[in-house]
Design a protein around this motif. Structure first.
Motif, PDB file in Angstrom:
ATOM      1  N   LEU A 189       0.817  -1.211   0.000  1.00 48.73           N
ATOM      2  CA  LEU A 189       0.000   0.000   0.000  1.00 48.73           C
ATOM      3  C   LEU A 189       0.849   1.258   0.000  1.00 48.73           C
ATOM      4  N   ASP A 190       0.268   2.336  -0.527  1.00 43.94           N
ATOM      5  CA  ASP A 190       0.923   3.641  -0.458  1.00 43.94           C
ATOM      6  C   ASP A 190       0.630   4.341   0.850  1.00 43.94           C
ATOM      7  N   SER A 191      -0.552   4.094   1.410  1.00 52.53           N
ATOM      8  CA  SER A 191      -0.930   4.814   2.620  1.00 52.53           C
ATOM      9  C   SER A 191      -2.044   4.108   3.376  1.00 52.53           C
ATOM     10  N   VAL A 192      -2.181   4.491   4.641  1.00 49.38           N
ATOM     11  CA  VAL A 192      -3.275   4.038   5.493  1.00 49.38           C
ATOM     12  C   VAL A 192      -3.887   5.268   6.143  1.00 49.38           C
ATOM     13  N   VAL A 193      -5.216   5.369   6.089  1.00 48.90           N
ATOM     14  CA  VAL A 193      -5.926   6.491   6.688  1.00 48.90           C
ATOM     15  C   VAL A 193      -6.877   5.942   7.751  1.00 48.90           C
ATOM     16  N   VAL A 194      -6.774   6.469   8.968  1.00 49.57           N
ATOM     17  CA  VAL A 194      -7.617   6.021  10.079  1.00 49.57           C
ATOM     18  C   VAL A 194      -8.475   7.190  10.551  1.00 49.57           C
ATOM     19  N   THR A 195      -9.782   6.991  10.559  1.00 47.66           N
ATOM     20  CA  THR A 195     -10.725   8.008  11.030  1.00 47.66           C
ATOM     21  C   THR A 195     -11.504   7.451  12.215  1.00 47.66           C
ATOM     22  N   SER A 196     -11.686   8.282  13.234  1.00 46.56           N
ATOM     23  CA  SER A 196     -12.462   7.870  14.394  1.00 46.56           C
ATOM     24  C   SER A 196     -13.739   8.698  14.484  1.00 46.56           C
ATOM     25  N   VAL A 197     -14.869   8.014  14.729  1.00 53.02           N
ATOM     26  CA  VAL A 197     -16.171   8.685  14.863  1.00 53.02           C
ATOM     27  C   VAL A 197     -16.757   8.344  16.237  1.00 53.02           C
ATOM     28  N   ASN A 198     -17.938   8.872  16.507  1.00 47.12           N
ATOM     29  CA  ASN A 198     -18.468   8.795  17.867  1.00 47.12           C
ATOM     30  C   ASN A 198     -19.353   7.593  18.156  1.00 47.12           C
ATOM     31  N   SER A 199     -19.721   6.805  17.141  1.00 42.70           N
ATOM     32  CA  SER A 199     -20.648   5.718  17.422  1.00 42.70           C
ATOM     33  C   SER A 199     -20.455   4.533  16.488  1.00 42.70           C
ATOM     34  N   ASN A 200     -20.914   3.373  16.952  1.00 44.89           N
ATOM     35  CA  ASN A 200     -20.908   2.173  16.124  1.00 44.89           C
ATOM     36  C   ASN A 200     -21.824   2.331  14.917  1.00 44.89           C
ATOM     37  N   ASP A 201     -22.960   3.020  15.111  1.00 45.11           N
ATOM     38  CA  ASP A 201     -23.907   3.202  14.014  1.00 45.11           C
ATOM     39  C   ASP A 201     -23.280   3.978  12.865  1.00 45.11           C
ATOM     40  N   THR A 202     -22.511   5.020  13.195  1.00 44.40           N
ATOM     41  CA  THR A 202     -21.846   5.816  12.159  1.00 44.40           C
ATOM     42  C   THR A 202     -20.839   4.953  11.404  1.00 44.40           C
ATOM     43  N   CYS A 203     -20.093   4.129  12.144  1.00 40.92           N
ATOM     44  CA  CYS A 203     -19.138   3.204  11.515  1.00 40.92           C
ATOM     45  C   CYS A 203     -19.847   2.244  10.574  1.00 40.92           C
ATOM     46  N   THR A 204     -20.911   1.645  11.068  1.00 44.05           N
ATOM     47  CA  THR A 204     -21.638   0.645  10.285  1.00 44.05           C
ATOM     48  C   THR A 204     -22.165   1.233   8.991  1.00 44.05           C
ATOM     49  N   LEU A 205     -22.761   2.409   9.072  1.00 45.34           N
ATOM     50  CA  LEU A 205     -23.305   3.061   7.883  1.00 45.34           C
ATOM     51  C   LEU A 205     -22.205   3.350   6.868  1.00 45.34           C
ATOM     52  N   ALA A 206     -21.043   3.817   7.355  1.00 41.25           N
ATOM     53  CA  ALA A 206     -19.923   4.113   6.455  1.00 41.25           C
ATOM     54  C   ALA A 206     -19.407   2.853   5.775  1.00 41.25           C
ATOM     55  N   LEU A 207     -19.398   1.723   6.498  1.00 37.21           N
ATOM     56  CA  LEU A 207     -18.963   0.463   5.920  1.00 37.21           C
ATOM     57  C   LEU A 207     -19.957  -0.045   4.879  1.00 37.21           C
ATOM     58  N   ILE A 208     -21.237   0.084   5.193  1.00 32.29           N
ATOM     59  CA  ILE A 208     -22.260  -0.347   4.245  1.00 32.29           C
ATOM     60  C   ILE A 208     -22.165   0.435   2.937  1.00 32.29           C
ATOM     61  N   LYS A 209     -21.814   1.708   3.047  1.00 32.78           N
ATOM     62  CA  LYS A 209     -21.666   2.555   1.859  1.00 32.78           C
ATOM     63  C   LYS A 209     -20.321   2.337   1.168  1.00 32.78           C
ATOM     64  N   HIS A 210     -19.468   1.487   1.732  1.00 35.00           N
ATOM     65  CA  HIS A 210     -18.119   1.218   1.216  1.00 35.00           C
ATOM     66  C   HIS A 210     -17.260   2.480   1.176  1.00 35.00           C
ATOM     67  N   GLU A 211     -17.490   3.354   2.155  1.00 38.67           N
ATOM     68  CA  GLU A 211     -16.646   4.535   2.276  1.00 38.67           C
ATOM     69  C   GLU A 211     -15.330   4.191   2.983  1.00 38.67           C
ATOM     70  N   TYR A 212     -15.339   3.075   3.722  1.00 37.09           N
ATOM     71  CA  TYR A 212     -14.146   2.597   4.421  1.00 37.09           C
ATOM     72  C   TYR A 212     -14.008   1.095   4.191  1.00 37.09           C
ATOM     73  N   ASP A 213     -12.789   0.580   4.438  1.00 31.83           N
ATOM     74  CA  ASP A 213     -12.487  -0.817   4.162  1.00 31.83           C
ATOM     75  C   ASP A 213     -12.557  -1.718   5.387  1.00 31.83           C
ATOM     76  N   MET A 214     -12.372  -1.150   6.560  1.00 32.84           N
ATOM     77  CA  MET A 214     -12.185  -1.991   7.737  1.00 32.84           C
ATOM     78  C   MET A 214     -12.592  -1.256   8.994  1.00 32.84           C
ATOM     79  N   SER A 215     -13.048  -2.014   9.996  1.00 32.63           N
ATOM     80  CA  SER A 215     -13.354  -1.435  11.303  1.00 32.63           C
ATOM     81  C   SER A 215     -13.225  -2.490  12.382  1.00 32.63           C
TER      82      SER A 215
END
Length: 300
Positions: A237-263
């Motif tokens: 890989l060229d890079s890794v980006v880690v973002t932290s949010v305030n809730s599991n629901d926000t994480c789940t929604l972002a994963l469902i939308k394929h905005e992120y790869d892993m959680s």
């Protein structure tokens, strides 16, 4: 402890960044051990792994000794002597071999040659010796209690390319803690008088990635490829980006939308809530949240 609650979404890229995975069953393991897979010649270089975590606001600290869920991740930057997976398989990192001697009261670890710290200074066995004696001199950062009297560690010294851990009595259960401790450069940390309070804003490590930036308003940290990493051909890989949010629901929604790869999070009804949205790509892995040890007292 009941049903495990934490889920980790695994993507193929997690293996690419050379982070250890437990129970890797690929038949083409690399020279380093079970956690570093030889993916073959069909691997493409480049790209960014995007990780999202439900850990809330992050603190601008890259101290590998005092890291927690609210500080910036340091495992991309710092490495240990070996990686030990949940089945006890050992993968070589900054150490290349080890053996117990003297009736299991001495652990000899051979240190990898040709490794450089990310600032270009050569990595040596003395960095390993310094790290462990630094923990002894600063108990506030010895969070694993390596120097606790219960662990029987007496001294850590070097002889040639070997680091020698001496114990007062056999205690092989300490192995995973010794070899899993992140190693830091003596030429940097010897100047830090109070390491428990040091935020380490410009981390120097031996790992596959370098710290690039922390966007505090976006609560996002970016790591970029270490061009001088000792493991030939890694990372992909060229890079890794880690973002932290305030809730599991926000994480789940972002994963469902394929905005992120892993959680790493809890998803209620994960099969229906997450996997069913895209069964081909949405995958989960149930990690073990702790280790259980049975140690027999053969002295009495």
């Amino acid at each position: 402890m009941g049903k495990l609650k934490f889920l980790v979404l695994l993507v193929v890229l997690i293996g690419i960044v050379s982070i250890g995975l437990a129970d890797v069953s690929y038949p083409y393991l690399s020279q380093y051990g079970p956690a570093i897979v030889n993916w073959g010649s069909n691997v493409k270089y480049g790209g960014t792994l995007k990780i999202i975590l439900p850990d809330g606001p992050l603190q601008y600290s890259l101290n590998p000794f005092m890291g927690n869920n609210s500080t910036l991740p340091t495992s991309f930057i710092y490495e240990s002597l070996f990686f030990v997976n949940l089945t006890g398989d050992v993968t070589n990192m900054l150490g290349t071999s080890y053996k117990w001697t003297d009736n299991n009261t001495q652990l000899d670890v051979t240190i990898r040659q040709g490794v450089q710290w990310s600032d270009g200074v050569p990595f040596t066995p003395q960095d390993v010796v310094f790290t462990f004696n630094y923990l002894k001199a600063n108990p506030s950062i010895d969070l694993n209690g390596i120097w606790s009297s219960a662990n029987d560690l007496v001294s850590v010294t070097a002889s040639g390319d070997t680091v020698i851990f001496k114990l007062s009595q056999p205690n092989m259960a300490i192995f995973q803690y010794l070899v899993g401790e992140p190693i830091v450069p003596e030429h940097i940390w010897s100047k830090i008088s109070d390491p428990a309070k040091y935020t380490n804003p410009n981390p120097v490590g031996t790992g596959p990635f370098l710290f690039k930036s922390f966007d505090q308003p976006a609560n996002t940290v970016t790591y970029v490829k270490n061009p001088n990493y000792w493991m030939t051909g890694r990372p992909y890989l060229d890079s890794v980006v880690v973002t932290s949010v305030n809730s599991n629901d926000t994480c789940t929604l972002a994963l469902i939308k394929h905005e992120y790869d892993m959680s790493n999070l809890y998803i209620p009804g994960v099969e229906q809530t997450y996997i069913s949205k895209d069964p081909k790509n949405n995958k989960i892995w149930w990690p073990i949240l702790g280790n259980n040890h049975l140690i027999l007292n053969d002295a009495k």
